[in-house]
Enzyme design. Structure first.
Site, mmCIF file in Angstrom:
data_model
loop_
_atom_site.group_PDB
_atom_site.id
_atom_site.type_symbol
_atom_site.label_atom_id
_atom_site.label_comp_id
_atom_site.label_asym_id
_atom_site.label_seq_id
_atom_site.Cartn_x
_atom_site.Cartn_y
_atom_site.Cartn_z
ATOM 1 N N ASP A 1 0.866 -1.181 0.000
ATOM 2 C CA ASP A 1 0.000 0.000 0.000
ATOM 3 C C ASP A 1 0.905 1.233 0.000
ATOM 4 O O ASP A 1 1.478 1.590 1.032
ATOM 5 C CB ASP A 1 -0.897 0.010 1.234
ATOM 6 C CG ASP A 1 -1.980 -1.059 1.207
ATOM 7 O OD1 ASP A 1 -1.722 -2.163 0.671
ATOM 8 O OD2 ASP A 1 -3.080 -0.800 1.729
ATOM 9 N N LYS B 1 -6.878 3.390 -3.629
ATOM 10 C CA LYS B 1 -7.284 3.436 -2.221
ATOM 11 C C LYS B 1 -7.492 4.881 -1.791
ATOM 12 O O LYS B 1 -6.699 5.761 -2.149
ATOM 13 C CB LYS B 1 -6.193 2.761 -1.375
ATOM 14 C CG LYS B 1 -6.414 2.779 0.125
ATOM 15 C CD LYS B 1 -5.285 2.003 0.833
ATOM 16 C CE LYS B 1 -5.337 2.164 2.336
ATOM 17 N NZ LYS B 1 -4.238 1.442 3.021
ATOM 18 N N LYS C 1 -10.243 0.342 -2.585
ATOM 19 C CA LYS C 1 -10.158 0.148 -1.141
ATOM 20 C C LYS C 1 -10.453 1.462 -0.419
ATOM 21 O O LYS C 1 -9.592 2.334 -0.352
ATOM 22 C CB LYS C 1 -8.774 -0.371 -0.740
ATOM 23 C CG LYS C 1 -8.596 -0.558 0.775
ATOM 24 C CD LYS C 1 -7.208 -1.092 1.112
ATOM 25 C CE LYS C 1 -6.958 -1.132 2.613
ATOM 26 N NZ LYS C 1 -5.611 -1.662 2.963
#
Length: 336
Positions: A172, A236, A272
């Site tokens: 991430d 995300k 996400k």
């Protein structure tokens, strides 16, 4: 009509109208040839109707579901959680406990699905990997000088390589918001592609935009397309470390972006939302957004995740209430 088609009409000299997904992908690749072409593409995307976006997100959030559907939605949401601990006080013991909880969220009921992943700092990846060994739970690691992203590119790439070498299944990363807001889109693109390369073939890449710092919905749309063009496997919303994190509106906008991107390229990208999603009610609202915007193809933890720490406990309590008719309260679950 897709976003790309509307762009292509305005910038026909830069790209030709695609007739197939592979052709569209090649045409989109042309827009990253230089800073100027990338800027034209991103600023040529249709402007976001903020009032309409927020109204649709709010409307979808009022949908009610039956008890049987709610039970399914709760189990689906549990399976989509990236169970997260990203604190300076994290210890190996805390990470091991988190891993055990990810594998068996409710030790008294083994029918409870495992979470999708545990998410930790790079130096805790090996500990997390050992804790979830033998299960399908993935180990995700934040990287690239999370959460601010303020470090030289060499440091960011070393961060990624260390996590991957320790066994991370997913990375991430955070984008350089300063560069993005200054209009240095090619710099951001190049960093994402470099991180993608550092992930190799063993780790999927989630690209965090920190939507709360991007100021406008137009910027969120541009960041979404920029991340996907650069090879993100997931886009995300947030780090969970700022005041404004995932919202139904910014998540809806990103879902629309991945839908349009797949329509034009044939490439599916996950989404996400992270930060601020704390209750089962919240999670179900987001699942409705997914179902109504991109459909069943994304209703799977390979393509949709929740970045959360406290959400799992509420999902477990609601799950027990549906099964027994009694609300057990917070003493029923572990405190992460």
């Amino acid at each position: 009509m897709g976003v790309y088609s509307r762009y292509a009409r305005r910038y026909a000299r830069l790209v030709t109208m695609p007739t197939t997904a592979p052709t569209a992908a090649r045409a989109l690749a042309d827009v990253t040839a230089s800073d100027s072409t990338l800027r034209r593409f991103l600023h040529g995307l249709p402007g976001v109707d903020a009032v309409g976006l927020e109204a649709r997100a709010a409307s979808l959030g009022t949908r009610s579901i039956k008890t049987t559907a709610k039970a399914y939605a709760i189990d689906l949401a549990i399976s989509m959680v990236d169970l997260t601990t990203l604190e300076g006080a994290d210890t190996p013991g805390k990470v091991r406990a988190l891993g055990a909880k990810a594998v068996h969220p409710d030790p008294t009921d083994r029918s409870t699905p495992a979470t999708a992943a545990v998410c930790v700092y790079p130096d805790m990846v090996a500990v997390a990997k050992e804790a979830v060994a033998g299960s399908d739970v993935k180990v995700a690691s934040v990287a690239t000088a999370f959460p601010a992203g303020r470090a030289p590119i060499a440091v960011k790439l070393a961060d990624v390589r260390e996590a991957v070498a320790a066994g991370a299944d997913e990375i991430d990363m955070v984008i350089d918001r300063g560069a993005f807001l200054a209009g240095k889109y090619l710099k951001v693109y190049d960093e994402i592609t470099a991180v993608k390369e550092a992930c190799g073939t063993s780790a999927r890449l989630k690209v965090i935009f920190e939507t709360g710092e991007l100021s406008t919905y137009d910027n969120i749309r541009r960041a979404s397309w920029l991340g996907m063009l650069a090879g993100a496997d997931f886009i995300k919303t947030s780090t969970g470390k700022v005041a404004v994190n995932a919202t139904p509106a910014n998540t809806l906008l990103m879902l629309e972006a991945v839908r349009d991107f797949r329509a034009q390229t044939g490439v599916q990208v996950g989404v996400k939302p992270a930060g601020g999603i704390r209750t089962s009610k919240d999670a179900i609202k987001f699942l409705v957004l997914v179902n109504e915007t991109v459909g069943e193809d994304w209703l799977d933890n390979h393509w949709f995740r929740f970045g959360a720490s406290s959400l799992l406990n509420d999902l477990l309590m609601q799950r027990q209430k549906l099964a027994t008719g009694r609300y057990s309260g917070p003493d029923y679950v572990t405190v992460d």
